[in-house]
Design a protein around this motif. Structure first.
Motif, PDB file in Angstrom:
ATOM      1  N   VAL A 104      83.116  66.381  25.425  1.00 36.98           N
ATOM      2  CA  VAL A 104      82.018  65.452  25.137  1.00 36.98           C
ATOM      3  C   VAL A 104      80.734  65.907  25.829  1.00 36.98           C
ATOM      4  O   VAL A 104      79.662  65.928  25.210  1.00 36.98           O
ATOM      5  N   VAL A 105      80.816  66.296  27.092  1.00 37.61           N
ATOM      6  CA  VAL A 105      79.607  66.705  27.824  1.00 37.61           C
ATOM      7  C   VAL A 105      79.026  67.989  27.233  1.00 37.61           C
ATOM      8  O   VAL A 105      77.811  68.097  27.045  1.00 37.61           O
ATOM      9  N   VAL A 106      79.866  68.958  26.922  1.00 30.63           N
ATOM     10  CA  VAL A 106      79.369  70.203  26.324  1.00 30.63           C
ATOM     11  C   VAL A 106      78.762  69.909  24.947  1.00 30.63           C
ATOM     12  O   VAL A 106      77.686  70.433  24.614  1.00 30.63           O
ATOM     13  N   ALA A 107      79.404  69.065  24.164  1.00 32.14           N
ATOM     14  CA  ALA A 107      78.853  68.700  22.847  1.00 32.14           C
ATOM     15  C   ALA A 107      77.515  67.978  22.991  1.00 32.14           C
ATOM     16  O   ALA A 107      76.583  68.243  22.218  1.00 32.14           O
ATOM     17  N   LEU A 108      77.407  67.076  23.961  1.00 34.04           N
ATOM     18  CA  LEU A 108      76.126  66.392  24.188  1.00 34.04           C
ATOM     19  C   LEU A 108      75.013  67.394  24.476  1.00 34.04           C
ATOM     20  O   LEU A 108      73.906  67.280  23.952  1.00 34.04           O
ATOM     21  N   GLU A 109      75.318  68.385  25.306  1.00 35.26           N
ATOM     22  CA  GLU A 109      74.296  69.393  25.632  1.00 35.26           C
ATOM     23  C   GLU A 109      73.933  70.225  24.403  1.00 35.26           C
ATOM     24  O   GLU A 109      72.766  70.437  24.111  1.00 35.26           O
ATOM     25  N   LEU A 110      74.940  70.703  23.704  1.00 40.85           N
ATOM     26  CA  LEU A 110      74.675  71.618  22.594  1.00 40.85           C
ATOM     27  C   LEU A 110      74.091  70.926  21.362  1.00 40.85           C
ATOM     28  O   LEU A 110      73.310  71.538  20.629  1.00 40.85           O
ATOM     29  N   LEU A 111      74.448  69.666  21.140  1.00 45.06           N
ATOM     30  CA  LEU A 111      74.025  68.986  19.915  1.00 45.06           C
ATOM     31  C   LEU A 111      72.904  67.978  20.097  1.00 45.06           C
ATOM     32  O   LEU A 111      72.217  67.649  19.131  1.00 45.06           O
ATOM     33  N   TRP A 112      72.707  67.463  21.325  1.00 42.37           N
ATOM     34  CA  TRP A 112      71.708  66.403  21.478  1.00 42.37           C
ATOM     35  C   TRP A 112      70.690  66.697  22.569  1.00 42.37           C
ATOM     36  O   TRP A 112      69.498  66.758  22.301  1.00 42.37           O
ATOM     37  N   PHE A 113      71.137  66.882  23.803  1.00 44.79           N
ATOM     38  CA  PHE A 113      70.189  67.102  24.895  1.00 44.79           C
ATOM     39  C   PHE A 113      69.422  68.411  24.742  1.00 44.79           C
ATOM     40  O   PHE A 113      68.217  68.453  24.896  1.00 44.79           O
ATOM     41  N   ARG A 114      70.143  69.486  24.500  1.00 48.61           N
ATOM     42  CA  ARG A 114      69.552  70.824  24.296  1.00 48.61           C
ATOM     43  C   ARG A 114      68.589  71.216  25.422  1.00 48.61           C
ATOM     44  O   ARG A 114      67.475  71.664  25.178  1.00 48.61           O
ATOM     45  N   GLY A 128      69.279  73.568  27.631  1.00 47.81           N
ATOM     46  CA  GLY A 128      69.458  74.978  27.958  1.00 47.81           C
ATOM     47  C   GLY A 128      70.079  75.195  29.331  1.00 47.81           C
ATOM     48  O   GLY A 128      70.070  76.298  29.853  1.00 47.81           O
ATOM     49  N   VAL A 129      70.646  74.143  29.894  1.00 43.61           N
ATOM     50  CA  VAL A 129      71.165  74.206  31.255  1.00 43.61           C
ATOM     51  C   VAL A 129      72.270  75.253  31.407  1.00 43.61           C
ATOM     52  O   VAL A 129      72.367  75.897  32.446  1.00 43.61           O
ATOM     53  N   PHE A 130      73.085  75.466  30.396  1.00 48.36           N
ATOM     54  CA  PHE A 130      74.179  76.429  30.502  1.00 48.36           C
ATOM     55  C   PHE A 130      73.685  77.873  30.578  1.00 48.36           C
ATOM     56  O   PHE A 130      74.430  78.765  30.949  1.00 48.36           O
ATOM     57  N   THR A 187      77.696  67.833  35.484  1.00 48.14           N
ATOM     58  CA  THR A 187      76.923  68.335  34.358  1.00 48.14           C
ATOM     59  C   THR A 187      76.215  67.201  33.619  1.00 48.14           C
ATOM     60  O   THR A 187      75.026  67.314  33.300  1.00 48.14           O
ATOM     61  N   LEU A 188      76.903  66.105  33.364  1.00 48.04           N
ATOM     62  CA  LEU A 188      76.260  64.978  32.683  1.00 48.04           C
ATOM     63  C   LEU A 188      75.116  64.419  33.517  1.00 48.04           C
ATOM     64  O   LEU A 188      74.048  64.098  32.979  1.00 48.04           O
ATOM     65  N   THR A 189      75.297  64.339  34.821  1.00 52.51           N
ATOM     66  CA  THR A 189      74.224  63.862  35.696  1.00 52.51           C
ATOM     67  C   THR A 189      73.008  64.776  35.607  1.00 52.51           C
ATOM     68  O   THR A 189      71.871  64.309  35.478  1.00 52.51           O
ATOM     69  N   LEU A 190      73.226  66.086  35.648  1.00 54.35           N
ATOM     70  CA  LEU A 190      72.116  67.034  35.554  1.00 54.35           C
ATOM     71  C   LEU A 190      71.448  66.970  34.178  1.00 54.35           C
ATOM     72  O   LEU A 190      70.220  67.059  34.077  1.00 54.35           O
ATOM     73  N   LEU A 191      72.243  66.823  33.133  1.00 54.65           N
ATOM     74  CA  LEU A 191      71.672  66.722  31.787  1.00 54.65           C
ATOM     75  C   LEU A 191      70.779  65.493  31.663  1.00 54.65           C
ATOM     76  O   LEU A 191      69.675  65.567  31.117  1.00 54.65           O
TER      77      LEU A 191
END
Length: 115
Positions: A14-24, A26-28, A88-92
């Protein structure tokens, strides 16, 4: 049923999907992120190891709800997944919702710092 394991893996997905699909954010791709995660692990390992050591545990787990894999010092692997997800979710959220310049301001950042 491995409930703890399922939720641990699901939290990472869920956290990786949130980053890749919504937050974007570039943290990774950021060295700062990976250094922060190394620092978190540097603290998580001794603390979690102390809390979960099999010889005298403070935190007890229902063994049938997890894989039983423990590395190092008896730390359940699922704890690392949850740790990754929480940090990761906190940083995002911090990056996505954090400080934003005031669009109505006409001063630059350096001018705002001058007393």
């Amino acid at each position: 049923m491995l409930e703890y394991t399922v939720f641990a893996v699901l939290s990472v997905v869920v956290v990786v999907a949130l980053e890749l699909l919504w937050f974007r954010t570039g943290v990774f791709r950021s060295l700062q992120y990976w250094l922060a995660m190394a620092i978190v692990m540097g603290f998580q390992v001794p603390v979690d190891g102390w809390l979960t050591k099999l010889s005298d545990p403070i935190v007890l787990y229902e063994e049938r709800e997890m894989t039983g894999w423990r590395i190092p010092w008896d730390i359940p692997v699922e704890d690392f997944a949850f740790g990754f997800s929480m940090v990761t979710l906190t940083l995002l959220l911090w990056l996505r919702l954090g400080h934003r310049p005031d669009p109505t301001s006409t001063t630059t950042t350096s001018e705002q710092r001058t007393p």
